[in-house]
Write an enzyme that holds these catalytic residues in place. Structure first.
Site, short mmCIF file in Angstrom:
data_model
loop_
_atom_site.label_atom_id
_atom_site.label_comp_id
_atom_site.label_asym_id
_atom_site.label_seq_id
_atom_site.Cartn_x
_atom_site.Cartn_y
_atom_site.Cartn_z
N LEU A 196 0.97 -1.20 0.20
CA LEU A 196 -0.12 -0.06 -0.06
C LEU A 196 0.84 1.07 0.00
CD1 LEU A 196 -2.53 -1.06 2.62
CD2 LEU A 196 -3.04 -0.50 0.10
N ASP B 243 2.83 14.17 15.70
CA ASP B 243 3.34 13.69 13.99
C ASP B 243 2.18 14.01 13.32
OD1 ASP B 243 5.31 13.59 12.22
OD2 ASP B 243 5.41 11.55 12.36
N1 LIG Z 1 -4.35 1.83 7.77
C1 LIG Z 1 -3.95 1.83 6.33
N2 LIG Z 1 -4.81 1.89 5.38
C2 LIG Z 1 -4.28 1.91 4.08
N3 LIG Z 1 -3.17 2.41 3.68
C3 LIG Z 1 -2.42 2.57 4.80
C4 LIG Z 1 -2.49 2.45 5.98
N4 LIG Z 1 -1.52 2.57 6.89
C5 LIG Z 1 -0.53 3.09 6.19
N5 LIG Z 1 -0.82 3.11 4.67
C6 LIG Z 1 -0.25 3.29 3.52
O1 LIG Z 1 1.08 3.07 3.75
C7 LIG Z 1 1.79 4.58 3.64
C8 LIG Z 1 2.91 4.35 4.81
O2 LIG Z 1 2.45 4.48 5.81
P1 LIG Z 1 3.32 4.70 7.14
O3 LIG Z 1 4.56 4.00 7.21
O4 LIG Z 1 2.36 4.97 8.22
O5 LIG Z 1 3.61 6.26 6.57
P2 LIG Z 1 4.64 7.26 7.29
O6 LIG Z 1 5.91 6.70 7.98
O7 LIG Z 1 5.13 8.10 6.05
O8 LIG Z 1 3.66 7.88 8.57
C9 LIG Z 1 0.63 5.59 3.96
O9 LIG Z 1 1.24 6.81 3.44
C10 LIG Z 1 -0.47 5.06 3.27
O10 LIG Z 1 -0.17 5.32 1.98
#
Ligand SMILES: Nc1ncnc2c1ncn2[C@@H]1O[C@H](COP(=O)(O)OP(=O)(O)O)[C@@H](O)[C@H]1O
Ligand SMILES: *[C@@H]1O[C@H](CO)[C@@H](O)[C@H](O)[C@H]1NC(C)=O
Ligand SMILES: *[C@@H]1O[C@H](CO)[C@@H](O)[C@H](O)[C@H]1NC(C)=O
Ligand SMILES: *[C@@H]1O[C@H](CO)[C@@H](O)[C@H](O)[C@H]1NC(C)=O
Ligand SMILES: *[C@@H]1O[C@H](CO)[C@@H](O)[C@H](O)[C@H]1NC(C)=O
Ligand SMILES: *[C@@H]1O[C@H](CO)[C@@H](O)[C@H](O)[C@H]1NC(C)=O
Ligand SMILES: *[C@@H]1O[C@H](CO)[C@@H](O)[C@H](O)[C@H]1NC(C)=O
Ligand SMILES: *[C@@H]1O[C@H](CO)[C@@H](O)[C@H](O)[C@H]1NC(C)=O
Ligand SMILES: *[C@@H]1O[C@H](CO)[C@@H](O)[C@H](O)[C@H]1NC(C)=O
Length: 851
Positions: A537, A660
């Protein structure tokens, strides 16, 4: 005595013109006017016409038809009136192309202003060798034309007026050719480029170049050598750099510099030019002390946008003064002027990091294309530990005074063009200076790159995350912060799911708690098709997020992290983190469904948010083919986030600070309703307090100034970040965008500047929004709220409850689906908060306390 030969030529030359006759040209001129000028008639000799003068041989020498309401198109053979010295057609409504007057070597005065001519012929300025006055101003219908260098033949030029005449291109560098030029008025055109060098030393008194459509650019340094200047109108252009020393312009009385991009301090000498009467400086990026002109000077207004350190005269804070001196050695780059506002360098000034006492400890100017020299005043910053100047175009040498900087640990000057000897630094300084071919040729220094002999830099570099690694490229600040976030999050995350073999000493109760949300790796492998690439994702800073689906059809998002840096902080903190994640349940917060420890991996399972993150919706539209968000959707998202945050701050069992908040942590459901995600950095405020001191974490561009400066975080730091998100919803811009030339990369600074002028807001709006009047009103409200949320002083920011109250009336009424209560009381936000808290969700650990 006249000799025969001369007599002959005299008679000959007298006779030759007499063969030429102006009657044909004058007859055509007469018929070209739709109505004959008064006193002109086909039946009388043209030399008898009113306002026409002839010489002894019936050659026309002057025609003055100013302000006679004439219409018509001039004949093309006007250029045959070779004895013409003065032609005035100003103040009529003449149209059509201007006829060529090339090679009218006698023509001295040509007045064509205030008409409706349509074009200037290409040879127009050819051979006008006697021309003194040329006026073409106020011919708004002219096709775009450029100033030809052929004008240099008019060496006697005194006055050149061509304002509002549709001139394009640059000002040619021809002003050395006009020793008598006094008046140059070319306002309201579309001139671009820089002020030509040849203006320097010219005797021009009135220089009007204001209101160019796109704007003249570059510095105005040349003005300091134009000592005859009395009126300078350069407003509404794109000039940059500092205001030069104009103290030799002793006749200057009118200086209009507003609406440019001037930076730097206002020279003290400007305030003491005795002739000065009228000054405008507003809407620039001027820095330093607020100017104080003598009472004899009228200032247009000084309170328009500028970057003065204070709103009243008086010296700036010493640290600010030092930084401005440093900027001065770089020619006051616009990047610094944009972000360095106010009188406290520790309030999110770009490139500057302070300690909690408000002393500057890190300056990172790497890769900014700065030119100029390294100022010795850096040495006044006695707490400075890390100074990055690498990858610029700096010249000159490393100031000797740098050896006096007792706190200095890292000095990176690599990839510039520095010269001279290298001062002797102590062992505690890590100096990097590769890529300066000319530096220190004669004296190799003990401090030169890599020759340090084992005594590693002591002190606090590890806290800064840079550990003196001068090879770090680019935005060190972001990296430093990223490293801090990484460390903190890895710590928290590892604690969350940490049951390493070595430390597997869980208490009974803990096992129960973990099991409640523990999910086996087999289940997750199955759900994600064995972590198939196709299920990815997104990638975050700390791992890859996969889409998964359980047997029962429940969709989940699985975040998979390598347990790189595992701290062993003990069981209590682990319990605390589990506790946090389970206490926080709200409709607008993404829920953690479980966690899993598998060898070196740590996995977190969240509820699946089908429309991904707000980042994707705001910035990466092209990549995933979604349509841009409408304003209604944006304001709904803002509202949802506000409610989630309000819950965290004031309605949850404890006070939580997210730390954050940013678009990549705002996730969207199919209905485009939003939830706040990523609680890796969530902090619980100690009971009864709403603040705590913590190591700096978060994301550059969203950090509240007081948090960045002191590490003391309150719920108001989240409010600040929320304000940044609002600005992003309005503008579609990144929080920090270094790709924009000449604009402030820091969204908050840029936006707050725009907020000062309401009429500028429409230009700042995301171009995918097509606002109607009602939408604009809504945008103005939200823009104002965003500004309020990002106020420097935390206590001046609203709390999230207040934010919710402001947003409520702007949100479209809820659709009458299942949320009947909300529909009934659309503006009473308390209702949804009660029901937003998912009562039916199991909260196994809600009452579970640490220790
Ligand atoms: N619960 C979720 N449902 C759908 N997509 C998600 C979810 N959590 C994260 N993602 C996708 O994965 C990407 C990376 O997530 P994350 O590691 O939390 O990002 P970051 O480290 O930039 O905060 C998000 O930008 C989103 O596109
Ligand atoms: C200038 O000419 C245009 C058409 O060429 C006409 O529409 C306009 O009214 C004229 N303006 C003046 C001031 O005569
Ligand atoms: C003007 O005179 C110069 C030199 O005599 C000649 O080359 C040029 O063609 C003339 N220009 C016009 C437009 O007649
Ligand atoms: C002003 O003129 C003096 C004398 O010509 C010269 O020395 C000085 O450099 C000039 N100042 C500026 C700012 O150009
Ligand atoms: C100063 O500017 C104002 C407005 O531009 C003008 O009205 C005034 O006459 C000017 N004064 C002088 C001395 O030029
Ligand atoms: C800096 O130097 C590089 C290479 O010498 C050059 O390409 C670049 O244009 C320079 N930048 C500035 C702002 O002078
Ligand atoms: C270093 O500081 C001392 C004392 O403040 C001063 O005397 C000396 O001139 C400084 N050295 C340099 C190179 O500035
Ligand atoms: C570096 O500076 C020297 C003069 O100090 C100059 O001759 C040279 O062209 C510069 N090099 C670059 C790459 O700018
Ligand atoms: C390192 O430097 C110190 C003092 O500058 C010197 O005493 C020592 O011998 C050096 N060590 C090595 C390994 O060069």
């Amino acid at each position: 005595m006249v000799r025969p030969i001369y007599l002959f030529t005299f008679i000959f030359s007298f006779l030759t013109p007499s063969y030429a006759d102006d009657s044909a040209a004058m007859a055509k001129l007469l018929t070209s006017f739709d109505t004959a000028p008064s006193g002109w008639s086909a039946t009388t000799d043209y030399c008898m016409w009113k306002n026409v003068n002839c010489d002894g041989s019936n050659r026309v020498t002057s025609i003055d038809l100013a302000s006679q309401s004439l219409t018509g198109i001039l004949p093309s053979d006007l250029g045959t009136l070779t004895q013409l010295t003065t032609l005035s057609l100003r103040g009529n409504s003449l149209s059509g192309p201007l006829p060529s007057l090339a090679n009218l070597t006698s023509l001295q005065k040509l007045y064509l202003d205030n008409n409706n001519f349509t074009s200037v012929p290409s040879s127009f300025f050819q051979g006008l060798t006697s021309l003194e006055i040329l006026t073409l101003s106020q011919n708004l219908g002219l096709e775009p034309w450029t100033i030809s260098t052929e004008l240099t033949q008019a060496t006697s030029l005194v006055t050149f007026y061509a304002s509002s005449a549709n001139i394009i291109g640059s000002l040619p560098d021809i002003f050395g050719s006009f020793p008598r030029l006094l008046d140059l008025q070319l306002s309201y055109n579309n001139l671009d480029g820089t002020l030509p060098k040849s203006l320097g030393g010219s005797g021009i008194q009135n220089l009007w170049l204001n209101n160019q459509q796109n704007g003249l650019s570059g510095t105005i340094d040349v003005l300091s050598s134009m000592t005859q200047l009395s009126q300078v109108r350069l407003h509404k252009n794109q000039f940059t750099g500092p205001i030069p020393d104009l103290s030799n312009c002793t006749s200057l009385f009118d200086l209009q510099l507003r609406d440019n991009q001037f930076t730097g301090l206002i020279p003290a000498s400007l305030m003491s030019i005795p002739s000065l009467r009228n000054v405008s400086l507003d809407v620039n990026d001027l820095q330093g002390p607020y100017p104080q002109f003598p009472s004899s000077v009228t200032t247009h207004t000084l309170d328009g946008i500028n970057s003065f350190c204070k709103n009243t005269p008086g010296p700036c804070d010493p640290q600010v003064t030092t930084l401005l001196e440093i900027a001065s050695a770089f020619g006051y780059p616009i990047k610094l002027a944009n972000s360095w506002t106010g009188n406290n360098a520790c309030t999110s000034w770009t490139f500057i990091i302070c300690d909690s006492q408000g002393n500057i400890i890190t300056i990172n100017f790497a890769k900014q294309q700065f030119v100029g020299t390294i100022s010795p005043v850096f040495a006044k910053l006695t707490s400075l530990r890390n100074l990055y100047l690498n990858d610029n175009n700096l010249t000159g040498s490393i100031p000797d005074a740098f050896t006096n900087m007792t706190s200095l640990q890292v000095l990176d000057i690599s990839n510039n063009n520095l010269t001279g000897l290298i001062p002797k630094f102590g062992d505690s300084v890590k100096l990097t200076m590769t890529g300066n071919p000319l530096i220190g040729k004669s004296t190799p220094s003990s401090g030169s790159g890599g020759s340090s002999n084992g005594t590693s830099p002591s002190g606090n570099t590890a806290v800064m995350g840079s550990s003196g690694t001068s090879i770090l490229p680019g935005m060190i600040v972001s990296i430093v912060i990223a490293v801090i976030i990484f460390l903190v999050v890895m710590l928290l995350v590892s604690i969350k799911c940490y049951v390493s073999r070595r430390h597997r000493r869980p208490t009974i109760s803990l096992k129960i708690e973990v099991r409640n949300i523990e999910i086996s790796i087999e289940v997750l492998k199955q759900a994600t098709n064995n972590f198939n690439e196709d299920n990815i994702l997104g990638r975050g800073g700390f791992g890859v997020v996969y889409k998964g689906e359980y047997h029962d059809g429940t969709k989940v998002a699985v975040k998979r992290m390598e347990s790189a840096a595992m701290g062993s902080k003990g069981i209590n903190e682990f319990q605390a983190e589990i506790s946090v994640l389970n206490k926080v349940r709200h409709r607008h917060l993404v829920s953690l469904l479980g966690c899993c420890i598998n060898e070196n991996e740590r996995l977190l399972v969240y509820e699946y948010m089908p429309q991904g993150s707000l980042t994707q919706r705001l910035f990466d539209l092209g990549e995933n083919g979604c349509s841009p968000l409408t304003w209604k959707q944006r304001i709904q998202i803002a509202m949802d986030v506000a409610r989630g945050m309000e819950y965290l701050h004031s309605l949850a069992p404890q006070i939580f600070i997210h730390r954050d908040l940013k678009p990549s942590n705002i996730l969207l459901g199919n209905d485009m309703r939003a939830k706040v995600a990523d609680f890796g950095l969530v902090k619980i405020a100690p009971d009864g307090k709403n603040s705590l001191t913590t190591r700096l974490a978060g994301t550059f561009g969203y950090l509240a100034p007081e948090y960045g400066a002191t590490g003391r975080v309150t719920t108001k730091a989240d409010v600040y970040a929320f304000g940044v998100v609002l600005m992003q919803l309005i503008t579609g811009r990144k929080a920090v965008d270094d790709t924009l030339p000449n604009e402030n990369p820091h969204l908050v600074t840029w936006f707050c500047k725009i907020l000062n002028k309401k009429e500028r807001i429409p230009m700042a709006i995301d171009q995918t929004i097509n606002p109607d009047e009602e939408t604009m009103e809504s945008i103005y409200r939200v823009a104002e709220l965003a500004g309020h949320c990002t106020t420097h002083q935390p206590y001046q920011r609203p709390n999230m409850g207040h934010v919710v109250n402001i947003l409520s009336p702007l949100v479209e009424k809820w659709k009458p689906t299942c949320h009947k209560l909300e529909h009934k009381f659309p503006t009473f936000h308390g209702v949804e908060d009660i029901y937003g808290f998912d009562q039916d969700m199991s909260l196994p650990l809600q009452r579970w306390q640490t220790m």
